[in-house]
Write a protein that holds these residues in place. Structure first.
Motif, short mmCIF file in Angstrom:
data_model
loop_
_atom_site.label_atom_id
_atom_site.label_comp_id
_atom_site.label_asym_id
_atom_site.label_seq_id
_atom_site.Cartn_x
_atom_site.Cartn_y
_atom_site.Cartn_z
N ASN A 1 -3.15 3.57 -9.00
CA ASN A 1 -4.55 3.62 -8.54
C ASN A 1 -4.74 3.58 -7.03
O ASN A 1 -5.71 4.15 -6.53
CB ASN A 1 -5.38 2.49 -9.17
CG ASN A 1 -5.47 2.62 -10.66
OD1 ASN A 1 -5.59 3.72 -11.18
ND2 ASN A 1 -5.41 1.49 -11.37
N PHE A 2 -3.85 2.89 -6.30
CA PHE A 2 -4.13 2.76 -4.87
C PHE A 2 -2.90 2.86 -3.98
O PHE A 2 -3.01 2.96 -2.76
CB PHE A 2 -4.83 1.43 -4.58
CG PHE A 2 -3.98 0.21 -4.84
CD1 PHE A 2 -3.19 -0.33 -3.84
CD2 PHE A 2 -3.96 -0.38 -6.10
CE1 PHE A 2 -2.40 -1.44 -4.07
CE2 PHE A 2 -3.17 -1.50 -6.35
CZ PHE A 2 -2.39 -2.04 -5.34
N PHE B 1 -4.17 8.32 1.72
CA PHE B 1 -4.97 8.11 0.51
C PHE B 1 -6.16 9.04 0.49
O PHE B 1 -6.45 9.70 -0.53
CB PHE B 1 -5.43 6.65 0.42
CG PHE B 1 -6.08 6.31 -0.90
CD1 PHE B 1 -5.32 5.79 -1.94
CD2 PHE B 1 -7.43 6.52 -1.12
CE1 PHE B 1 -5.89 5.49 -3.16
CE2 PHE B 1 -8.02 6.23 -2.34
CZ PHE B 1 -7.25 5.71 -3.37
N LYS C 1 0.81 -1.22 0.00
CA LYS C 1 0.00 0.00 0.00
C LYS C 1 0.85 1.27 0.00
O LYS C 1 0.40 2.32 -0.45
CB LYS C 1 -0.93 0.02 1.22
CG LYS C 1 -1.94 -1.11 1.26
CD LYS C 1 -2.98 -0.96 0.17
CE LYS C 1 -4.17 -1.89 0.37
NZ LYS C 1 -3.81 -3.31 0.38
#
Length: 765
Positions: free
Chosen positions: A604-605, A691, A584
């Motif tokens: 994307n993440f 995020f 992550k």
């Protein structure tokens, strides 16, 4: 090149003289009513206040000429409700208001159309139409006295229709049998004076039209708390660099900004500037003051020059002077900590300048350039100017290494300013647990093996430090230093230690509240240059994961990765995620200039979290690098290594371990004391907050003395903001003050709902 500069200057002079938007006045020629009312009651006001206008017969006008590029506002005065192609007219008005113009009507809209078309326009100015025409008798009047030349009075028959008004925008209303009929409405986007509510029974105007017009055209700027940055297509590398840095500063601080070319800027009207709280002139194009700029400043805006001093209001105060600069000094008033004992922050930089500046009056000086003899040259300052501010920032010091302090200087140049805070710091232990090779080292005058030092001296000290300062570490282990990028991928080095300490420490960390991440299969950077065959990246990382699972005797989920040598490229990142899709966060270095040296979301993440602070000393460097990101958006990432004491580049003064440990204690005592609200998180704990922070937009809306902060319902709460305010906060709903720094006029705010309202007293501290 000189010819281009001359042409630009001539073009700007032309713009400043001729390119001003107009106020559009619309009447119907078939009535011969509105034109008369404009000429007697509105045009004299516009001419008195030098407001450009056009008066047009709507029945002869092409509706497509209702355009924000030409007009900043529209006032209509109709009596008849008949108009050809009224739906098109309403659509154009709706688009006009949506794009920042205002619309105010007298009597009525002057159209008969579908109610959806009518409300498509009216809703944008805070009104909703509901039909219900009737004539009232014996009604009660409520009105705001300050908007009337004489008191309104009831008449025998008063026509009304049913409207709903959003917000506290009603100037006059009628009440009859528990029904409420708004008649004169004023919002920031326009309004209306319905039927003859603005005249008395003798036909005299009782509404203070001048006040209405001046409120519409002289609104306080900064409604949306935006920042407008002025540039040109011809800007040199210096300005392109500072523009890039401003973009990053405001992105991290959750402040909404826009860039605009000079020629387009001079086409903007005052109404177009209402969303902006700051205008930053970050170009060397010739600055020409206009009435629009004067009005922006006079109505509460901050105009900041970041250009040549010869292009500013202070050009007559420049003196020639040759100085060899050795440092940049930022004032202690900017932030709760500095890197000097007196609270200032000093950044070492070496270059020469040929000017100085001497002010006739005292200015609020926020930063200086200085030489080795402590000669000081002001380089950032501001001053109050009417109801707003003007300021200066030397463009060459808008650097990646000064982002936090530059933001604080900009925030200082307003009565009240706000910026986002992530509120998170991560303490990484890099390269641990690591292989030890039973090599004898000389440390603190004693001979000791690397294994004994890492695991019997350093590791117990670091655990003690964690308990003292309540810090949860994120460990990233390299497992090997063998340099292999081809199979077999084995782990012999991890078992060289006679005491088997690396193996034991892995298991100890696994059972603690600390986080265990990965620094690679070995210390090879995941770049195309190092790994020709991408499948070997996958195989090596898969081997590392399997090895850890077997050592720990349970399946392991690895979510945190730190790039060896702080280097990774897109090629390496893609195959890292192919091997370990649970990753992550990727740690890199903030000091670098590649695409992975910024806080961002990739693939994307995955969140890139660059290392901002490292090591144990010197303390002035630790404080400065921490301030740079902490003052920008409330975060820093501190890295240390178990072998720092041995490394000449990381321990150049050959300090003992006790001395290095003491420095670390001094640093974190300051952090914990000065920022008790600051959250420590492991990398995986910080991930959702990073995020969410990086992916969510924040909207700000000023309404008089009140500020609304709006974020999506889906946001991760609580959210945090810093507010620099020369005014007192009276009340907060949807949030609370969690800390206040009196010396810096700085509030730390915790937001608990998706809409937070902050009200300020109109009193300076």
């Amino acid at each position: 090149m000189k010819k281009s500069i001359i042409l630009i200057a001539l073009f700007l002079i032309t713009l400043s003289l001729f390119a001003q938007k107009d106020l559009l006045l619309l009447y119907k020629g078939s009535e011969q009513y509105g034109e008369f009312m404009f000429k007697y009651h509105i045009i004299p006001i516009l001419e008195k206040y030098n407001v450009n206008y056009e008066i047009k017969d709507i029945e002869k006008m092409n509706y497509y000429r209702i355009d924000n590029k030409k007009y900043f506002g529209i006032i209509s005065w109709y009596y008849s409700p008949e108009l050809k192609d009224s739906h098109l007219y309403l659509r154009q008005l709706s688009t006009f208001v949506e794009n920042g113009g205002f619309f105010f009507f007298f009597n009525n809209l002057g159209v008969t159309s579908d109610i959806r078309e009518i409300n498509n326009l009216l809703n944008k100015i805070g009104i909703h139409y509901m039909y219900g025409y009737k004539e009232l008798k014996d009604y009660k009047i409520t009105y705001k006295k300050e908007y009337f030349l004489s008191p309104p009075a009831t008449s025998n028959k008063q026509p009304v229709e049913k409207y709903v008004v959003f917000g506290n925008n009603v100037i006059l209303s009628y009440k009859y049998e528990n029904n409420f009929y708004p008649m004169i409405i004023l919002s920031k986007n326009g309004g209306g004076a319905i039927f003859n509510s603005f005249i008395n029974k003798h036909g005299d105007i009782i509404l203070d039209i001048k006040k209405i017009i001046l409120e519409l055209i002289n609104q306080k700027v900064g409604k949306e708390n935006k920042i407008l940055i002025i540039k040109t297509k011809f800007d040199s590398a210096e300005y392109l660099s500072s523009q890039k840095e401003l973009k990053k500063i405001f992105t991290y601080a959750k402040l909404n900004y826009e860039f605009i070319n000079v020629e387009d800027f001079y086409n903007l009207s005052f109404i177009d500037l209402l969303p902006y709280k700051y205008i930053i002139w970050n170009t060397n194009a010739e600055y020409i003051e206009t009435n629009t700029i004067k009005r922006f400043i006079n109505n509460g805006g901050s105009f900041i020059f970041s250009t040549s001093l010869n292009n500013t209001p202070w050009k007559n105060e420049i003196i020639e002077d040759n100085t060899n600069i050795s440092k940049i000094i930022f004032s202690k008033k900017l932030f709760p900590i500095g890197n000097e004992k007196n609270g200032d922050s000093i950044l070492k930089r070496y270059f020469s300048i040929t000017f100085n500046i001497k002010f006739d009056k005292n200015k609020n000086i926020l930063a200086y350039l200085s030489d080795d003899n402590n000669k000081k040259i002001p380089i950032i300052w501001y001053e109050k100017h009417n109801n707003g501010y003007i300021g200066y920032i030397y463009p060459s010091i808008i650097l990646k290494s000064t982002r936090g302090l530059i933001l604080q200087t900009i925030l200082e140049m307003q009565d009240v300013s706000i910026a986002g805070l992530l509120n998170s710091y991560i303490f990484y232990i890099d390269d641990f647990p690591l292989p030890s090779y039973n090599i004898t080292k000389n440390i603190d005058g004693k001979k000791i093996t690397d294994d004994e030092y890492y695991y019997n001296v350093w590791w117990p000290s670091i655990k003690k430090f964690s308990e003292k300062f309540n810090i949860k570490y994120t460990f990233v282990t390299p497992l090997s230093y063998n340099g292999a990028s081809t199979p077999p991928f084995e782990f012999t080095e991890f078992f060289i230690s006679k005491s088997n300490s690396p193996y034991k420490t892995l298991k100890e960390i696994d059972k603690s509240e600390f986080e265990l991440g990965l620094h690679g299969y070995n210390h090879n950077s995941l770049t195309k240059e190092k790994w020709d065959n991408p499948e070997n990246i996958v195989l090596s990382l898969d081997a590392a994961k399997n090895f850890l699972s077997k050592v720990l005797n349970h399946p392991i989920v690895i979510s945190s990765y730190v790039a060896p040598n702080n280097l990774i490229d897109s090629y390496g990142a893609n195959y890292l995620l192919k091997a370990l899709p649970t990753i992550k966060t990727i740690g890199t270095s903030y000091e670098s200039n590649d695409e992975f040296s910024e806080y961002k979301i990739t693939n994307n993440f995955v969140v890139i979290i660059p290392r901002s602070t490292y090591g144990y000393y010197p303390l002035n460097r630790l404080y400065l690098t921490t301030i740079n990101t902490l003052a920008n958006f409330g975060t820093f990432q501190h890295f240390i290594h178990p072998d720092d004491v041995f490394a000449k580049d990381r321990n150049p003064e050959n300090k003992t371990w006790n001395e290095m440990y003491h420095n670390l204690e001094t640093f974190y005592t300051t952090i914990k004391t000065k920022f008790p609200w600051l959250r420590n998180q492991t990398a995986s704990e910080a991930y959702p907050y990073f995020f969410d922070y990086l992916s969510q937009d924040v909207k700000y809306y000023w309404k008089g003395k009140s500020l609304d902060v709006i974020i999506p319902d889906s946001s991760l709460f609580p959210k945090y903001f810093m507010i620099k305010s020369k005014k007192i906060i009276r009340k907060i709903s949807g949030g609370k003050i969690i800390h206040y720094y009196r010396e810096n006029n700085l509030y730390i705010i915790e937001m608990n709902k998706n809409i937070m309202n902050i009200t300020f007293l109109d009193v300076k501290k």
